[in-house]
Design a protein around this motif. Structure first.
Motif, PDB file in Angstrom:
ATOM      1  N   GLY A  58      29.663  42.949  58.218  1.00  0.00           N
ATOM      2  CA  GLY A  58      29.405  43.191  57.021  1.00  0.00           C
ATOM      3  C   GLY A  58      29.159  44.536  56.466  1.00  0.00           C
ATOM      4  O   GLY A  58      28.327  45.337  57.123  1.00  0.00           O
ATOM      5  N   LYS A  59      29.746  44.857  55.614  1.00  0.00           N
ATOM      6  CA  LYS A  59      29.659  46.216  54.653  1.00  0.00           C
ATOM      7  C   LYS A  59      28.309  46.648  54.451  1.00  0.00           C
ATOM      8  O   LYS A  59      27.950  47.809  54.562  1.00  0.00           O
ATOM      9  CB  LYS A  59      30.686  46.423  53.721  1.00  0.00           C
ATOM     10  N   SER A  60      27.647  45.804  53.947  1.00  0.00           N
ATOM     11  CA  SER A  60      26.255  45.974  53.455  1.00  0.00           C
ATOM     12  C   SER A  60      25.403  46.454  54.418  1.00  0.00           C
ATOM     13  O   SER A  60      24.306  47.210  54.307  1.00  0.00           O
ATOM     14  CB  SER A  60      25.607  44.868  52.933  1.00  0.00           C
ATOM     15  N   TYR A  61      25.702  45.856  56.058  1.00  0.00           N
ATOM     16  CA  TYR A  61      24.766  46.653  57.021  1.00  0.00           C
ATOM     17  C   TYR A  61      25.417  47.900  57.704  1.00  0.00           C
ATOM     18  O   TYR A  61      24.738  48.149  58.820  1.00  0.00           O
ATOM     19  CB  TYR A  61      24.888  45.331  57.998  1.00  0.00           C
ATOM     20  N   ARG A  62      26.435  48.503  56.965  1.00  0.00           N
ATOM     21  CA  ARG A  62      27.031  49.619  57.677  1.00  0.00           C
ATOM     22  C   ARG A  62      25.863  50.806  58.078  1.00  0.00           C
ATOM     23  O   ARG A  62      25.898  51.333  58.881  1.00  0.00           O
ATOM     24  CB  ARG A  62      28.163  50.181  56.840  1.00  0.00           C
ATOM     25  N   GLN A  63      24.996  51.035  57.076  1.00  0.00           N
ATOM     26  CA  GLN A  63      24.105  52.191  57.336  1.00  0.00           C
ATOM     27  C   GLN A  63      22.970  51.900  58.365  1.00  0.00           C
ATOM     28  O   GLN A  63      22.687  52.792  59.146  1.00  0.00           O
ATOM     29  CB  GLN A  63      23.566  52.764  55.916  1.00  0.00           C
ATOM     30  N   LYS A  64      22.768  50.558  58.413  1.00  0.00           N
ATOM     31  CA  LYS A  64      21.747  50.015  59.371  1.00  0.00           C
ATOM     32  C   LYS A  64      22.395  50.110  60.640  1.00  0.00           C
ATOM     33  O   LYS A  64      21.524  50.594  61.697  1.00  0.00           O
ATOM     34  CB  LYS A  64      20.968  48.617  58.859  1.00  0.00           C
ATOM     35  N   ARG A  65      23.567  49.710  60.846  1.00  0.00           N
ATOM     36  CA  ARG A  65      24.247  50.021  62.174  1.00  0.00           C
ATOM     37  C   ARG A  65      24.215  51.288  62.515  1.00  0.00           C
ATOM     38  O   ARG A  65      24.262  51.500  63.984  1.00  0.00           O
ATOM     39  CB  ARG A  65      25.677  49.292  61.879  1.00  0.00           C
ATOM     40  N   LYS A  66      24.737  52.197  61.741  1.00  0.00           N
ATOM     41  CA  LYS A  66      24.555  53.722  62.152  1.00  0.00           C
ATOM     42  C   LYS A  66      23.438  54.000  62.518  1.00  0.00           C
ATOM     43  O   LYS A  66      23.465  54.922  63.510  1.00  0.00           O
ATOM     44  CB  LYS A  66      25.265  54.301  60.800  1.00  0.00           C
ATOM     45  N   THR A  67      22.253  53.755  61.733  1.00  0.00           N
ATOM     46  CA  THR A  67      20.958  53.961  62.295  1.00  0.00           C
ATOM     47  C   THR A  67      20.637  53.768  63.509  1.00  0.00           C
ATOM     48  O   THR A  67      20.171  54.497  64.610  1.00  0.00           O
ATOM     49  CB  THR A  67      19.874  53.920  61.126  1.00  0.00           C
ATOM     50  N   LEU A  68      20.699  52.431  63.734  1.00  0.00           N
ATOM     51  CA  LEU A  68      20.360  51.917  65.167  1.00  0.00           C
ATOM     52  C   LEU A  68      21.316  52.412  66.177  1.00  0.00           C
ATOM     53  O   LEU A  68      20.765  52.687  67.343  1.00  0.00           O
ATOM     54  CB  LEU A  68      20.628  50.312  65.091  1.00  0.00           C
ATOM     55  N   HIS A  69      22.412  52.511  65.896  1.00  0.00           N
ATOM     56  CA  HIS A  69      23.360  53.175  66.966  1.00  0.00           C
ATOM     57  C   HIS A  69      22.980  54.586  67.459  1.00  0.00           C
ATOM     58  O   HIS A  69      22.806  54.917  68.479  1.00  0.00           O
ATOM     59  CB  HIS A  69      24.747  53.194  66.475  1.00  0.00           C
ATOM     60  N   LYS A  70      22.553  55.177  66.413  1.00  0.00           N
ATOM     61  CA  LYS A  70      22.093  56.878  66.579  1.00  0.00           C
ATOM     62  C   LYS A  70      20.848  56.522  67.569  1.00  0.00           C
ATOM     63  O   LYS A  70      20.693  57.361  68.490  1.00  0.00           O
ATOM     64  CB  LYS A  70      21.678  57.211  65.393  1.00  0.00           C
ATOM     65  N   GLN A  71      19.796  55.688  67.253  1.00  0.00           N
ATOM     66  CA  GLN A  71      18.667  55.710  67.871  1.00  0.00           C
ATOM     67  C   GLN A  71      18.942  55.091  69.541  1.00  0.00           C
ATOM     68  O   GLN A  71      18.189  55.666  70.312  1.00  0.00           O
ATOM     69  CB  GLN A  71      17.713  54.478  67.094  1.00  0.00           C
ATOM     70  N   CYS A  72      19.649  54.082  69.716  1.00  0.00           N
ATOM     71  CA  CYS A  72      20.371  53.842  70.856  1.00  0.00           C
ATOM     72  C   CYS A  72      20.866  54.970  71.730  1.00  0.00           C
ATOM     73  O   CYS A  72      20.426  55.444  72.832  1.00  0.00           O
ATOM     74  CB  CYS A  72      21.189  52.632  70.788  1.00  0.00           C
ATOM     75  N   ASN A  73      21.602  55.897  71.213  1.00  0.00           N
ATOM     76  CA  ASN A  73      22.024  56.835  71.900  1.00  0.00           C
ATOM     77  C   ASN A  73      21.057  57.937  72.073  1.00  0.00           C
ATOM     78  O   ASN A  73      21.140  58.801  73.065  1.00  0.00           O
ATOM     79  CB  ASN A  73      23.151  57.551  70.939  1.00  0.00           C
ATOM     80  N   LYS A  74      19.967  58.079  71.287  1.00  0.00           N
ATOM     81  CA  LYS A  74      18.898  59.085  71.545  1.00  0.00           C
ATOM     82  C   LYS A  74      18.228  58.521  72.744  1.00  0.00           C
ATOM     83  O   LYS A  74      17.741  59.547  73.463  1.00  0.00           O
ATOM     84  CB  LYS A  74      17.955  59.104  70.193  1.00  0.00           C
ATOM     85  N   ILE A  75      17.721  57.156  72.702  1.00  0.00           N
ATOM     86  CA  ILE A  75      17.080  56.816  73.835  1.00  0.00           C
ATOM     87  C   ILE A  75      17.925  56.923  75.219  1.00  0.00           C
ATOM     88  O   ILE A  75      17.229  57.450  76.419  1.00  0.00           O
ATOM     89  CB  ILE A  75      16.903  55.320  73.897  1.00  0.00           C
ATOM     90  N   ARG A  76      19.058  56.609  75.147  1.00  0.00           N
ATOM     91  CA  ARG A  76      19.968  56.718  76.298  1.00  0.00           C
ATOM     92  C   ARG A  76      19.972  58.258  76.977  1.00  0.00           C
ATOM     93  O   ARG A  76      19.728  58.607  78.016  1.00  0.00           O
ATOM     94  CB  ARG A  76      21.609  56.305  76.192  1.00  0.00           C
ATOM     95  N   LEU A  77      20.023  59.101  75.877  1.00  0.00           N
ATOM     96  CA  LEU A  77      20.201  60.539  76.210  1.00  0.00           C
ATOM     97  C   LEU A  77      18.768  61.090  76.802  1.00  0.00           C
ATOM     98  O   LEU A  77      18.783  61.706  77.835  1.00  0.00           O
ATOM     99  CB  LEU A  77      20.643  61.492  75.096  1.00  0.00           C
ATOM    100  N   PHE A  78      17.732  60.601  76.254  1.00  0.00           N
ATOM    101  CA  PHE A  78      16.510  60.883  76.763  1.00  0.00           C
ATOM    102  C   PHE A  78      16.207  60.520  78.009  1.00  0.00           C
ATOM    103  O   PHE A  78      15.656  61.207  78.961  1.00  0.00           O
ATOM    104  CB  PHE A  78      15.433  60.252  75.808  1.00  0.00           C
ATOM    105  N   LEU A  79      16.661  59.017  78.356  1.00  0.00           N
ATOM    106  CA  LEU A  79      16.409  58.870  79.749  1.00  0.00           C
ATOM    107  C   LEU A  79      17.169  59.514  80.669  1.00  0.00           C
ATOM    108  O   LEU A  79      16.696  59.905  81.908  1.00  0.00           O
ATOM    109  CB  LEU A  79      17.019  57.323  79.722  1.00  0.00           C
ATOM    110  N   GLN A  80      18.486  59.933  80.228  1.00  0.00           N
ATOM    111  CA  GLN A  80      19.180  60.794  81.375  1.00  0.00           C
ATOM    112  C   GLN A  80      18.666  62.230  81.444  1.00  0.00           C
ATOM    113  O   GLN A  80      18.629  62.545  82.647  1.00  0.00           O
ATOM    114  CB  GLN A  80      20.628  61.049  80.632  1.00  0.00           C
ATOM    115  N   GLU A  81      18.001  62.667  80.521  1.00  0.00           N
ATOM    116  CA  GLU A  81      17.351  63.992  80.679  1.00  0.00           C
ATOM    117  C   GLU A  81      16.025  63.862  81.372  1.00  0.00           C
ATOM    118  O   GLU A  81      15.664  64.633  82.200  1.00  0.00           O
ATOM    119  CB  GLU A  81      17.088  64.649  79.330  1.00  0.00           C
ATOM    120  N   ARG A  82      15.172  62.580  81.091  1.00  0.00           N
ATOM    121  CA  ARG A  82      14.136  62.679  81.930  1.00  0.00           C
ATOM    122  C   ARG A  82      14.530  62.412  83.459  1.00  0.00           C
ATOM    123  O   ARG A  82      13.637  63.012  84.289  1.00  0.00           O
ATOM    124  CB  ARG A  82      13.235  61.493  81.344  1.00  0.00           C
TER     125      ARG A  82
END
Length: 592
Positions: A58-82
């Motif tokens: 759904g196109k209406s969820y495009r921005q929500k998907r982008k935000t959640l993808h960004k948070q997932c990548n942030k958590i993965r990167l944080f775990l790698q750095e830790r």
């Protein structure tokens, strides 16, 4: 949106606040990750991925998907750095990023937040950035051709064309009048569409890609590791994985291009345009396109296209020629191209607004009416949705009939009551009693696909050679010659062309799974349609002349209507029209 100051004990107990709109993420979405353990972060990552699966389509969820993808990548990167540092990261301010911040920072007061973030980014970049910082709250979105990802994709395409020697003049790889480029090995990538999300990979591959609908081909490509998802080869155990948004499907194929009937040289005229504001290349290339030749790369056509051949013939840079409009593949004649984006936009915009006068010539069976007294047509029984009239001012027949696509796969249109409004005009130019053929002038007043072909069929005068709309087949069928030329090109290619990034094992596997290479004549015939194999693909319809106004403001400022800038572009008459002798052809539209 604004941060809330709380004491240390409350911050540890409450962690972060979530508004009512985002309360469903209160257990998995946190800005400050430093106070969370690895187990908690992994649990949050799994919960975020479950939220993503629920809004994958759904196109209406495009921005929500982008935000959640960004948070997932942030958590993965944080775990790698830790894990790398093996120590607890100090807590920092969510706004300015400083550990020692007491909350009374620039972020809390909302002063130049974007500018400070950009300055910090510039300091961390390895490559200096020439672009100055912008203090506005919103940055302008770059156009497609300016984005770094699009520029890299364009450069990869250019490198592939040059490496595989796909941009060559029309005389290259041509014999017996049939041009067949040698086969090569390519990687075809496709971004997952919204309607594919949630479906198994095998279902999408077999339903959306025609060659993979054949069980043998699919099995050979799967076992050869030629089908990949996000650059990872698919196996029998992974073909049932459900697709997600942003996934990339790759296919390594042995590429065979359909044959093409082309002359050794395509007629091209470089025409200068009047001075245009902001246009550095104020000229266009007026090309006389042969029938059955596509305008630009699409579908199974890449090297056998007008723009690719003209670039090589005129020694232009690869992928620099821009088509300003399109005509049907089976239609010959005037095709306008240029090398400047601003010129292309000007001409495309003028054509889209319907301000361009167009003139075509066509050959039909029988004698077309020459006067209002002769005007009589054998119309279909259900003709209430269309009408025709005689125009005394232009001595022509005008057809007003709605056109609708009834077969999208084969591109077949028809006159229907629910179609799009379209008008055309037709005038008799000459009649040949020996062949019972009429040469007529055609003018599309609107720009619907196949408009002239459908309207002439509705009047009972289908265009010669147009088998899709009831035309009679004329000339020699070259399908057998075309198939023979493809077999010769396949046998002559001892070593397939391929990019350096494709291994020799993948090249061999792709050739083993290729229907054209392994099936011989039967494999070639089953891999392409009749039209692609030049079985009755030439019709007697030719784009002759365009008049393009280049200024719409000048006419309103001056009393003299002749002061409006305009240019007339034309090509020569086709062979089927020259058989009727010398003919003067005037416009069918009024000067207004």
């Amino acid at each position: 949106r604004e941060p809330i100051l709380v004491c240390g004990s409350c911050q540890e107990r409450l962690e972060e606040y979530h508004c009512s709109d985002h309360y469903h993420l209160h257990s998995c979405y946190f800005t400050n990750l430093s106070s969370l353990s690895n187990d908690e972060l992994k649990r949050q990552l799994g919960e975020l991925e479950r939220h993503l699966e629920q809004i994958a389509v759904g196109k209406s969820y495009r921005q929500k998907r982008k935000t959640l993808h960004k948070q997932c990548n942030k958590i993965r990167l944080f775990l790698q750095e830790r894990d790398a540092e093996n120590e607890v990261v100090s807590s920092s301010c969510r706004n300015c990023g400083q550990v020692e911040c007491d909350g009374n920072c620039w972020g809390f007061h909302g002063l130049k937040r974007k500018q400070v973030l950009e300055q910090q980014q510039m300091m961390t970049d390895d490559v200096p950035r020439d672009k100055p910082t912008v203090s506005s709250s919103r940055s302008a979105r770059l156009s497609g051709c300016q984005r770094v990802s699009k520029q890299r994709q364009r450069q990869r395409t250019i490198d592939e064309i040059q490496k595989l020697q796909l941009s060559l003049p029309p005389s290259q790889h041509s014999r017996l009048g049939i041009r067949v480029p040698p086969p090569c090995t390519r990687v075809l990538q496709t971004m997952v569409k919204g309607k594919w999300c949630g479906k198994p990979v095998i279902e999408v591959l077999q339903s959306e890609f025609a060659e993979l609908g054949k069980p043998r081909v699919f099995q050979d490509m799967l076992e050869g590791g030629l089908l990949r998802l996000n650059d990872k080869p698919l196996t029998k155990d992974t073909v049932n994985i459900k697709l997600k948004n942003m996934d990339v499907i790759s296919r390594i194929v042995h590429w065979h291009e359909p044959p093409m009937k082309t002359p050794d040289t395509i007629s091209v005229e470089k025409v200068a345009l009047p001075t245009l504001n902001g246009a550095s290349d104020a000229f266009v290339y007026v090309c006389d396109k042969p029938s059955s030749l596509p305008v630009h790369p699409a579908g199974p056509y890449l090297s056998n296209t007008l723009t690719m051949m003209i670039e090589a013939q005129e020694k232009l840079e690869t992928r620099s020629l821009i088509p300003c409009h399109r005509i049907d593949r089976v239609t010959s004649g005037l095709t306008i191209c240029c090398t400047d984006v601003k010129v292309a936009r000007l001409i495309q915009g003028t054509i889209d607004k319907g301000r361009v006068r167009k003139l075509y010539v066509a050959r039909v069976k029988g004698r077309f009416p020459e006067s209002s007294e002769e005007a009589s047509f054998s119309l279909p029984k259900a003709s209430t949705c269309a009408k025709w009239s005689w125009k005394d001012s232009s001595s022509c027949v005008e057809v007003d009939a709605k056109v609708e696509t009834v077969d999208a796969q084969n591109g077949i249109r028809k006159v229907t009551a629910t179609g799009k409004s379209s008008q055309s005009r037709f005038r008799l130019l000459a009649f040949d009693p020996a062949s019972d053929s009429s040469l007529i002038a055609c003018a599309p007043l609107t720009g619907r696909g196949h408009q002239l072909r459908v309207h002439l069929q509705w009047l009972g005068y289908p265009i010669d050679g147009d088998m899709n709309y009831g035309g009679r087949l004329l000339g020699v069928n070259v399908k057998d010659v075309a198939v023979q030329r493809m077999m010769e090109a396949t046998n002559d290619s001892n070593e397939s062309l391929a990019l350096d990034s494709i291994s020799s094992n993948d090249v061999a596997a792709a050739k083993s799974a290729c229907s054209c290479c392994q099936g011989g004549e039967t494999g070639i015939v089953s891999s392409f349609t009749k039209a692609q194999l030049l079985d009755g693909s030439q019709i007697y319809l030719h784009a002759l002349r365009y008049e393009i106004p280049l200024s719409s403001k000048r006419k309103r400022k001056m009393d003299d209507a002749d002061c409006e800038l305009s240019i007339v572009l034309t090509v020569g008459l086709p062979e089927f029209a020259q058989e009727f002798g010398n003919i003067d052809i005037d416009w069918l539209q009024d000067d207004s």
